[in-house]
Scaffold this active site. Structure first.
Site, PDB file in Angstrom:
ATOM      1  N   SER A 123      21.507  80.597  64.804  1.00 54.20           N
ATOM      2  CA  SER A 123      20.004  80.339  64.789  1.00 54.20           C
ATOM      3  C   SER A 123      19.417  81.507  64.197  1.00 54.20           C
ATOM      4  O   SER A 123      20.307  82.540  63.899  1.00 54.20           O
ATOM      5  CB  SER A 123      19.817  80.301  66.619  1.00 54.20           C
ATOM      6  OG  SER A 123      20.132  81.643  66.962  1.00 54.20           O
ATOM      7  N   LYS A 124      18.218  81.831  64.468  1.00 51.01           N
ATOM      8  CA  LYS A 124      17.296  82.816  63.858  1.00 51.01           C
ATOM      9  C   LYS A 124      18.007  83.973  64.416  1.00 51.01           C
ATOM     10  O   LYS A 124      17.926  85.093  63.622  1.00 51.01           O
ATOM     11  CB  LYS A 124      15.952  82.624  64.279  1.00 51.01           C
ATOM     12  CG  LYS A 124      15.293  81.581  63.678  1.00 51.01           C
ATOM     13  CD  LYS A 124      14.138  82.114  62.359  1.00 51.01           C
ATOM     14  CE  LYS A 124      13.614  81.096  61.512  1.00 51.01           C
ATOM     15  NZ  LYS A 124      13.142  80.064  61.999  1.00 51.01           N
TER      16      LYS A 124
END
Ligand code: GLU
Length: 476
Positions: free
Chosen positions: A239-240
């Site tokens: 994820s980010k």
């Protein structure tokens, strides 16, 4: 067989690590088999597709050197082709128009849930008769077989089977006439003669639906390979938070494309315990059948290590140009200052990323705001006045600004004053960079250049003088 693979991103965001890895596998598989790599932009979701994303995907692929042999084709240019196939399925009774409103569908699903069933379209428009209700743009649904099993032999996952009772009648064209993902992809994979569909395993659920549609179109399906998802080093979905950013961010952070490619190819694929793969080696060795089923972890440490390897291998011209580009991204005017090849040679072993190397070269293009407090306290003491003045005079008088001569000048200065080299070089280094750490003094001088050297020494001299005035009695 003439192998044809495709990368088919939806332009609804950046090209992320997962997409880039899929593109790489498709590209490698095509290259390995002397086949064709097709790029197809799946932009039928008009609301979510943007030109910015298209550009980001194309830029990312170009940066990674994953050039397409065909395309980019845009699905939005191919609407008539999908329409034709929808009509054909309608004519054959393999598809039907569905007039159910959103409220009706919601009520149907609520009732199914209340009965403890899995919500799915119950096929109520399959046998609808009578005039179509006014004011509704019907969707078109594919009439999925009610029974039987869809089986396919996935090149990564082995035999995969789905029961048709799990699949409902999927929408293949929206009310607007736009095809849905599952339909566009089928028509295009057939029309573009794709032989191998390599994609993320988040699509594995779509494959039986796509196979059913292909069968209804009397087509021979391609082979499928669903590659495992990518996790962060902590085992969580990428994820980010893990820096799962667009691939161009890796460039901006100072990674070389070959380092990222090398990292990507190892996400789910290995060849013995080899870690480093040139592009040619990847092409020669990659086989989709060797891709593992288990999720792969994206490891920034490994990427840094690979990057360092490729940085060391880069020639000075390329590395210098990359450092200059990076300096410009840092809003520094890096043209006309220290030569790029000098930056490359000085910094080659001093950083894991181009960004670190550029940061370490900053002093050559921008004067520091203030002296580092500790460095100034230690090296810009009253005793530094004499060596700073002497070295300034010597440097000012130099006819050429060459490393050996610069080194000799600093050594000579120290000898004349009967000081060891550090007593001259360290105050000079703080004068030049504001800090006590920098490359060899002659390289530091060369990077800063004559004019800035003299003015920065003046600044250090003024600093030392002020200190003497403030603390006249402070010793040495
Ligand atoms: N357009 C789809 C996506 O971006 C991929 C389609 C496919 O590979 O079948 O996820």
């Amino acid at each position: 067989m003439n192998v044809r693979t495709r990368f088919a991103p939806s332009p609804t965001g950046l090209l992320h690590v997962g997409g880039a890895r899929t593109a790489l596998f498709c590209w490698l598989f095509a290259r390995r088999h002397g086949g064709t790599f097709v790029l197809r932009i799946e932009d039928t979701d008009r609301e979510r597709s943007t030109q910015v994303s298209i550009d980001a995907i194309l830029d990312g692929l170009r940066w990674l050197g994953l050039d397409a042999d065909e395309g980019p084709w845009f699905q939005s240019d191919r609407l008539a082709i999908y329409q034709e196939h929808v009509e054909r399925l309608l004519r054959q009774g393999r598809a039907y128009r569905c007039y159910c409103s959103k409220d009706e569908l919601d009520a149907m699903r609520d009732a199914q849930r209340a009965r403890g069933e899995k919500p799915r379209y119950d096929g109520r428009c399959r046998h609808r008769t009578g005039p179509p209700p006014a004011g509704i743009d019907p969707v078109v649904r594919f009439r999925n077989p009610d029974e039987g099993t869809v089986v396919f032999d996935d090149l990564v996952r082995g035999t995969v089977a789905f029961d048709n009772r799990e699949l409902d009648d999927l929408v293949i064209a929206r009310g607007s006439g736009m095809p849905t993902y599952n339909f566009g992809v089928v028509v295009d994979d057939l029309d573009m003669d794709i032989t191998h569909v390599i994609r993320g395993d988040d699509h594995v659920m779509n494959t039986p639906r796509q196979l059913n549609i292909m069968a209804a179109l009397d087509a021979t399906p391609p082979r499928f390979a669903h590659v495992p998802m990518i996790l962060g080093a902590d085992g969580q979905r990428l994820s980010k938070r893990h820096g799962a950013v667009g691939v161009m961010q890796f460039r901006d952070d100072g990674y070389l494309p070959e380092a990222l490619l090398n990292q990507l190819v190892r996400l789910g694929w290995s060849h013995g315990d080899q870690e480093i793969f040139s592009r040619e080696e990847m092409v020669a060795l990659f086989d989709i059948a060797d891709v593992h089923r288990a999720p792969a972890a994206f490891d920034y440490d490994k990427l840094g290590w690979l990057n360092q390897h490729y940085i060391r291998q880069s020639d000075s011209e390329r590395l210098g140009a990359l450092i200059v580009e990076q300096l410009e991204r840092m809003d520094l005017d890096a043209r006309g200052g220290a030569a790029p090849s000098l930056l490359a040679d000085v910094q080659r072993d001093r950083g894991r990323t181009i960004a670190e190397m550029a940061e370490k070269s900053r002093f050559a293009f921008e004067e520091y705001d203030e002296f580092d407090e500790r460095a100034a306290k230690k090296h810009l003491r009253p005793v530094a006045l004499e060596p700073l003045e002497a070295v300034r005079e010597k440097l000012r008088a130099m006819a050429t600004w060459e490393p050996e001569l610069l080194h000799a000048a600093v050594v000579e200065c120290a000898e004349t004053l009967s000081l060891n080299l550090g007593k001259v070089a360290q105050p000079l280094r703080v004068a030049l960079t504001g800090t006590a750490a920098s490359p060899a003094i002659e390289l530091t001088l060369q990077m800063v250049g004559r004019d800035a050297t003299l003015s920065r020494i003046d600044r250090a001299i003024a600093y030392v003088r002020e200190r003497i005035q403030q603390f006249p009695l402070a010793g040495g």
